[in-house]
Scaffold this motif. Structure first.
Motif, PDB file in Angstrom:
ATOM      1  N   ALA A   1     -12.907  -7.812   5.969  1.00  0.00           N
ATOM      2  CA  ALA A   1     -11.762  -8.544   6.543  1.00  0.00           C
ATOM      3  C   ALA A   1     -10.446  -7.787   6.360  1.00  0.00           C
ATOM      4  CB  ALA A   1     -11.649  -9.918   5.899  1.00  0.00           C
TER       5      ALA A   1
ATOM      6  N   GLU B   1     -11.129 -10.535  -1.669  1.00  0.00           N
ATOM      7  CA  GLU B   1     -10.856  -9.846  -0.412  1.00  0.00           C
ATOM      8  C   GLU B   1     -12.154  -9.270   0.150  1.00  0.00           C
ATOM      9  OE1 GLU B   1      -6.559  -8.358  -0.201  1.00  0.00           O
ATOM     10  OE2 GLU B   1      -7.617  -6.894  -1.389  1.00  0.00           O
TER      11      GLU B   1
ATOM     12  N   GLY C   1      -7.403 -12.599   0.377  1.00  0.00           N
ATOM     13  CA  GLY C   1      -6.771 -11.485   1.083  1.00  0.00           C
ATOM     14  C   GLY C   1      -7.689 -10.931   2.148  1.00  0.00           C
TER      15      GLY C   1
ATOM     16  N   LYS D   1       0.857  -1.202   0.000  1.00  0.00           N
ATOM     17  CA  LYS D   1       0.000   0.000   0.000  1.00  0.00           C
ATOM     18  C   LYS D   1       0.897   1.257   0.000  1.00  0.00           C
ATOM     19  CE  LYS D   1      -3.547  -2.646   2.309  1.00  0.00           C
ATOM     20  NZ  LYS D   1      -4.835  -2.591   2.973  1.00  0.00           N
TER      21      LYS D   1
ATOM     22  N   GLY E   1      -1.529  -7.665   3.159  1.00  0.00           N
ATOM     23  CA  GLY E   1      -1.331  -6.223   3.323  1.00  0.00           C
ATOM     24  C   GLY E   1      -0.455  -5.932   4.526  1.00  0.00           C
TER      25      GLY E   1
END
Ligand code: PEP
Length: 313
Positions: A163, A159, A199, A11, A222
């Protein structure tokens, strides 16, 4: 069995080149894609085993302030790009239409695409049946129009939005079923062999529960991808499961198949030289791969973008 993969989504992190360099070093292992911010992509050119990824890609070069195009990413050594992450859909207003356009352009330039889908908390509350419908809708909306010949370069990252970054994870066997549904929906669009990742709050403690599901081809990670100890452990678990001896580097050493010769040479100095060949070989292979010219898109999406910009004026 095809190997499972880990995609590390950094990110908008980390803050400094030094930190990025450290993370690249830790994650530079087989079956890993590192989706770094544009700012640090040049540091990823040194990767030996992991593949360099990006977190978004614009359609093409031109007067699009702030954007980075697939064409530029290919030149920078990027092999895969994440598209349509929920954060881009929510905070930057990306639509399915734009995501499909970006995916087509990225594929035309030779990139692999990782297209993100997943239900919101509200859709989750509406129940399992609805989640299934949402998945089918998301797959159709995000993949329709992508030519079947590109199937091999398409990954869908499932994803659930609820979550992501929350510490809450779904049941891995439910996710296995959803991965199956994603694949069959993609097949209904003529896209066979699409990979599916899970994810959302993956860490070193829960990763094996997901990796052990047969329909889940890997994980999009992530937060944990920014913590050295966590990502190192996740990658180690994945590659152990893939059947690789860890660290995987030893498996690829051609010199290892001729131990007798090395023993005869004997000295410590020579041993160091052998070690050098170990890293050189894959690096050479990588350089050769990167030297391949990028595919030129048959029809540039640039003209379309230009037209719509003109219309707006
Ligand atoms: C993500 O945003 O892609 C993601 C999976 O984040 P996290 O692992 O932090 O939930």
């Amino acid at each position: 069995m095809k190997p499972k993969i880990i995609v590390a989504n950094w990110k908008c992190n980390p803050e400094s080149s030094q930190e990025a360099q450290k993370l690249f070093g830790i994650s530079d292992k087989k079956n890993v894609v590192i989706a770094a911010p544009y700012l640090f992509l040049h540091l990823g050119k040194e990767l030996t085993y992991a593949q360099l990824g990006a977190q978004d890609a614009f359609l093409d070069n031109g007067a699009f302030t702030g954007e980075v195009s697939s064409r530029q990413l290919v030149k920078a050594g990027v092999k895969s790009v994440i598209l349509g992450h929920s954060e881009r859909r929510i905070y930057f207003g990306e639509t399915d239409e734009l995501i499909v356009q970006k995916a087509k352009a990225a594929l035309d330039f030779g990139l692999s695409v990782i297209i993100c889908i997943g239900e919101s908390q509200r859709e989750r509350e509406e129940g399992t049946m609805m989640a299934g419908r949402t998945i089918r809708r998301d797959v159709i909306n995000s993949l329709s129009g992508i030519p079947p010949k590109r199937s091999g370069k398409i990954t869908v990252a499932y994803e659930p939005i609820w979550a992501i970054g929350t510490g809450e994870t779904p049941n891995p066997t439910d996710i296995n079923e959803r991965a199956k549904l994603i694949k069959s929906t993609a097949e209904s669009l003529g896209l066979f062999g699409v990979n599916v990742l899970y994810g959302g709050s993956v860490d070193e403690n829960n990763c094996s529960d997901f990796l052990n599901q047969p329909e889940i081809d890997g994980l999009l990670v992530g937060g944990a991808s920014l913590v050295s100890e966590k990502i190192a452990k996740i990658i180690k678990i994945m590659n152990n499961l893939n059947g690789d001896i860890y660290p995987v580097v030893h498996k690829e050493v051609p010199a290892k198949t001729k131990p007798a010769k090395e023993v005869k040479r004997g000295t410590t100095k020579k041993k160091t030289e052998t070690k050098k060949t170990v890293t050189l070989k894959p690096k050479k292979a990588l350089a050769k791969k990167q030297a391949k010219p990028a595919l030129k898109p048959k029809k540039s999406p640039f003209s379309k973008v230009k037209k719509s910009v003109k219309k707006k004026k």
